[in-house]
Design a protein around this motif. Structure first.
Motif, short mmCIF file in Angstrom:
data_model
loop_
_atom_site.label_atom_id
_atom_site.label_comp_id
_atom_site.label_asym_id
_atom_site.label_seq_id
_atom_site.Cartn_x
_atom_site.Cartn_y
_atom_site.Cartn_z
N PHE A 180 0.81 -1.22 0.00
CA PHE A 180 0.00 0.00 0.00
C PHE A 180 0.84 1.27 0.00
O PHE A 180 0.32 2.35 0.26
N GLU A 181 2.13 1.14 -0.30
CA GLU A 181 2.97 2.34 -0.37
C GLU A 181 2.89 2.96 -1.76
O GLU A 181 3.07 4.16 -1.94
N ARG A 182 2.69 2.13 -2.79
CA ARG A 182 2.72 2.64 -4.16
C ARG A 182 1.41 2.41 -4.88
O ARG A 182 1.36 2.33 -6.09
N GLY A 183 0.35 2.28 -4.16
CA GLY A 183 -0.91 2.05 -4.84
C GLY A 183 -1.88 1.35 -3.92
O GLY A 183 -1.60 1.15 -2.73
N GLY A 184 -3.00 0.98 -4.48
CA GLY A 184 -4.02 0.30 -3.69
C GLY A 184 -4.97 1.32 -3.10
O GLY A 184 -4.57 2.42 -2.73
N GLY A 185 -6.22 0.96 -3.07
CA GLY A 185 -7.24 1.85 -2.52
C GLY A 185 -8.15 1.09 -1.58
O GLY A 185 -7.76 0.03 -1.08
N ASP A 186 -9.32 1.65 -1.38
CA ASP A 186 -10.30 1.06 -0.46
C ASP A 186 -10.61 -0.40 -0.80
O ASP A 186 -10.68 -1.24 0.08
#
Ligand SMILES: [Mn+2]
Length: 338
Positions: free
Chosen positions: A173-179
């Motif tokens: 979740f440092e370079r992307g990813g959301g809810d």
């Protein structure tokens, strides 16, 4: 969440499957693709005669190897002659236009999170189920949502695989990813085997790399700006250079590292930085005139033919001189860099 009409469509499509069909799911194997293929195999359980997972690439990264071994993912290498053994083909975490090996395959199922295909790409046939959604951080997230909505409880190994897929594609979740990815993560976490997950995460190095590490420590030289340069000779794969460069990012007070090695007849230099300077620009400034070079703030890479190094100069000295002397203000504008 995946909108419910898609889930309904997928459920209907799945209900229409023929139990005598022999499925092949083709992947470009990385953690997200491996996990997604494993999830698809679970979704097809008792709905098809068989589903085999075939990869078009070699698996060399230590964490990928650990994942396949520890989670017992039944993945085999693809070759075009094998296509005759299957009646149906699926593809996850890639799209048919991504690789020429996918091009002639008549896919009936495409699930991916990469950007939408270009206008001129072959359209998805009407009887196929195509789900390409770039707003997901990982295909593993899509598969988790499908499992959840089909009320399939993942086994510890499947949940662990999907967690590692999400973790890899979002860089934790440092370079992307959301809810959507976070929700999938929370749901999967309840079912996962955290010991296995830890073991895969920690598989960063291959045993056969250890002699190269010893060489790396001995070759270590200080560079300006709190950086270090590590030089190796011939190496089998650039993965080793990446592994060593990543190792040095964990040393407190090292601002950046460049690790070089010779792969076949090319010199590869892997750059890592702490973000304090644009390391991709440094890579570009040092090597743009001899090969391809570039990257972004924290990661960079340069590759050039060994023949670009003058005969009476050692490759390591050639690289070190450039690392020491190239000035960032001579960097070409970003949009022109490799
Ligand atoms: Mn992916």
């Amino acid at each position: 969440m995946i909108s419910s009409d898609y889930v309904t469509r997928f459920r209907q499509w799945r209900n229409g499957l023929d139990k005598t069909d022999r499925w092949c799911v083709m992947i470009n194997a990385d953690p997200d693709a491996l996990a997604s293929a494993l999830a698809l195999k679970r979704i097809f359980h008792n709905r098809a005669h068989s589903m085999e997972i075939l990869r078009i690439n070699e698996v060399t990264r230590p964490d990928n190897l650990a994942m396949i071994r520890d989670l017992r993912i039944p993945v085999k290498p693809w070759s075009p002659e094998k296509s005759a053994a299957f009646s149906h083909f699926a593809i996850v975490d890639s799209q048919p236009h991504h690789n020429r090996l996918f091009e002639d395959i008549p896919f009936s199922l495409v699930i991916d999170h990469h950007p939408l295909p270009p206008e001129d790409a072959r359209p998805c046939p009407p009887e196929a189920f195509c789900f390409v959604r770039p707003e997901f951080g990982a295909t593993s997230t899509i598969m988790a949502h499908f499992l959840n909505s089909l009320r399939i409880r993942p086994t510890p190994r499947l949940a662990t695989a999907l967690l590692y897929g999400i973790r890899t594609d979002t860089a934790t979740f440092e370079r992307g990813g959301g809810d959507k990815d976070l929700r999938a993560w929370q749901w999967l976490f309840r079912f996962a085997d955290l010991n296995l997950l830890r073991r895969i995460i920690r598989s960063e190095y291959l045993r056969e790399w250890l002699p190269a590490f010893s060489q790396a420590f001995r070759s270590l030289r200080d560079c300006r700006g709190g950086g270090v340069y590590v030089s190796l000779h011939h190496v089998k794969s650039a993965d080793l250079l990446v592994g060593i460069a990543d190792f040095f990012t964990k040393v407190q007070d090292l601002r950046w590292v460049a690790v070089s090695g010779i792969v076949d007849k090319n010199v590869v230099v892997i750059f890592r930085g702490d973000g304090g300077r644009d390391i991709g620009r440094l890579a570009d400034a040092c090597f743009h005139d001899v090969g391809t070079a570039g990257g972004h703030k924290m990661m960079g890479r340069a590759e050039f033919p060994l023949a670009a190094v003058p005969q009476d100069v050692k490759p390591a000295d050639f690289i070190l001189l450039r690392l020491q002397n190239r000035k960032l203000r001579h960097v070409r504008p970003r949009d022109q860099s490799a």
